[in-house]
Scaffold this motif. Structure first.
Motif, PDB file in Angstrom:
ATOM      1  N   HIS A  22      65.398  -3.201  17.287  1.00  0.00           N
ATOM      2  CA  HIS A  22      65.085  -1.788  17.490  1.00  0.00           C
ATOM      3  C   HIS A  22      66.384  -1.031  17.650  1.00  0.00           C
ATOM      4  O   HIS A  22      67.293  -1.498  18.329  1.00  0.00           O
ATOM      5  CB  HIS A  22      64.253  -1.579  18.765  1.00  0.00           C
ATOM      6  N   ASP A  23      66.443   0.115  17.044  1.00  0.00           N
ATOM      7  CA  ASP A  23      67.603   0.972  17.231  1.00  0.00           C
ATOM      8  C   ASP A  23      67.247   1.958  18.342  1.00  0.00           C
ATOM      9  O   ASP A  23      66.590   2.972  18.122  1.00  0.00           O
ATOM     10  CB  ASP A  23      67.953   1.707  15.944  1.00  0.00           C
ATOM     11  N   TRP A  24      67.631   1.634  19.571  1.00  0.00           N
ATOM     12  CA  TRP A  24      67.267   2.428  20.739  1.00  0.00           C
ATOM     13  C   TRP A  24      67.907   3.810  20.730  1.00  0.00           C
ATOM     14  O   TRP A  24      67.493   4.694  21.468  1.00  0.00           O
ATOM     15  CB  TRP A  24      67.615   1.679  22.030  1.00  0.00           C
ATOM     16  N   THR A  25      68.882   4.028  19.871  1.00  0.00           N
ATOM     17  CA  THR A  25      69.476   5.366  19.783  1.00  0.00           C
ATOM     18  C   THR A  25      68.515   6.362  19.135  1.00  0.00           C
ATOM     19  O   THR A  25      68.712   7.561  19.234  1.00  0.00           O
ATOM     20  CB  THR A  25      70.800   5.344  18.993  1.00  0.00           C
ATOM     21  N   ALA A  29      64.451   9.853  25.109  1.00  0.00           N
ATOM     22  CA  ALA A  29      64.349   9.442  26.504  1.00  0.00           C
ATOM     23  C   ALA A  29      63.020   9.853  27.124  1.00  0.00           C
ATOM     24  O   ALA A  29      62.434   9.116  27.914  1.00  0.00           O
ATOM     25  CB  ALA A  29      65.510  10.016  27.319  1.00  0.00           C
ATOM     26  N   GLY A  30      62.505  11.014  26.775  1.00  0.00           N
ATOM     27  CA  GLY A  30      61.240  11.497  27.314  1.00  0.00           C
ATOM     28  C   GLY A  30      60.073  10.566  27.021  1.00  0.00           C
ATOM     29  O   GLY A  30      59.138  10.454  27.810  1.00  0.00           O
ATOM     30  N   LEU A  31      60.117   9.876  25.888  1.00  0.00           N
ATOM     31  CA  LEU A  31      59.051   8.943  25.528  1.00  0.00           C
ATOM     32  C   LEU A  31      59.005   7.747  26.473  1.00  0.00           C
ATOM     33  O   LEU A  31      57.950   7.167  26.697  1.00  0.00           O
ATOM     34  CB  LEU A  31      59.237   8.454  24.088  1.00  0.00           C
TER      35      LEU A  31
END
Length: 122
Positions: A22-25, A29-31
């Motif tokens: 997964h590309d966490w970038t 953040a709200g999700l």
């Protein structure tokens, strides 16, 4: 893309022991917190009551809200609790030049075994 390049990218974004990447970038953040409730601690609650809030909610820290001033005045976590306990047991001393008014009040209350509001310990 070459297979060695794919392996490099997978290595950068690998989660635990899975092979999914997964590309966490790309995650907003709200999700990550949209379904969570905000747990706050009242600034005038005792340190003991603040610990109950942390334990009851299964969290390690929470913002401290002062309803009189209508603002957040700090965060309370287990590090603050440890400092409070060390002061209470007289196992820790804070040099006079490093003491704020709040710190002096905290030290005075702990030395007299008085209830300490969490706003002083956070």
């Amino acid at each position: 893309m070459t297979s060695s390049r794919v392996l490099q990218n997978n290595h950068l974004h690998r989660e635990g022991l899975t092979t999914l990447s997964h590309d966490w970038t790309l995650v907003k953040a709200g999700l990550l917190v949209e379904k969570q409730k905000l747990v706050t601690i009242d600034a005038d609650a005792t340190v003991e009551d603040a610990c109950e809030v942390l334990l009851k909610n299964g969290i390690t820290s929470a913002p401290v809200y002062d309803s009189t001033r209508k603002m957040f005045v700090g965060m309370f976590d287990y590090g603050d609790l440890m400092t409070y306990i060390l002061l209470l047991l007289k196992k820790m001393e804070v040099p006079l030049e490093d003491q704020t008014m709040e710190m002096r009040d905290l030290i005075q209350r702990t030395s007299k075994s008085q209830n300490v509001p969490v706003k002083l310990a956070s």
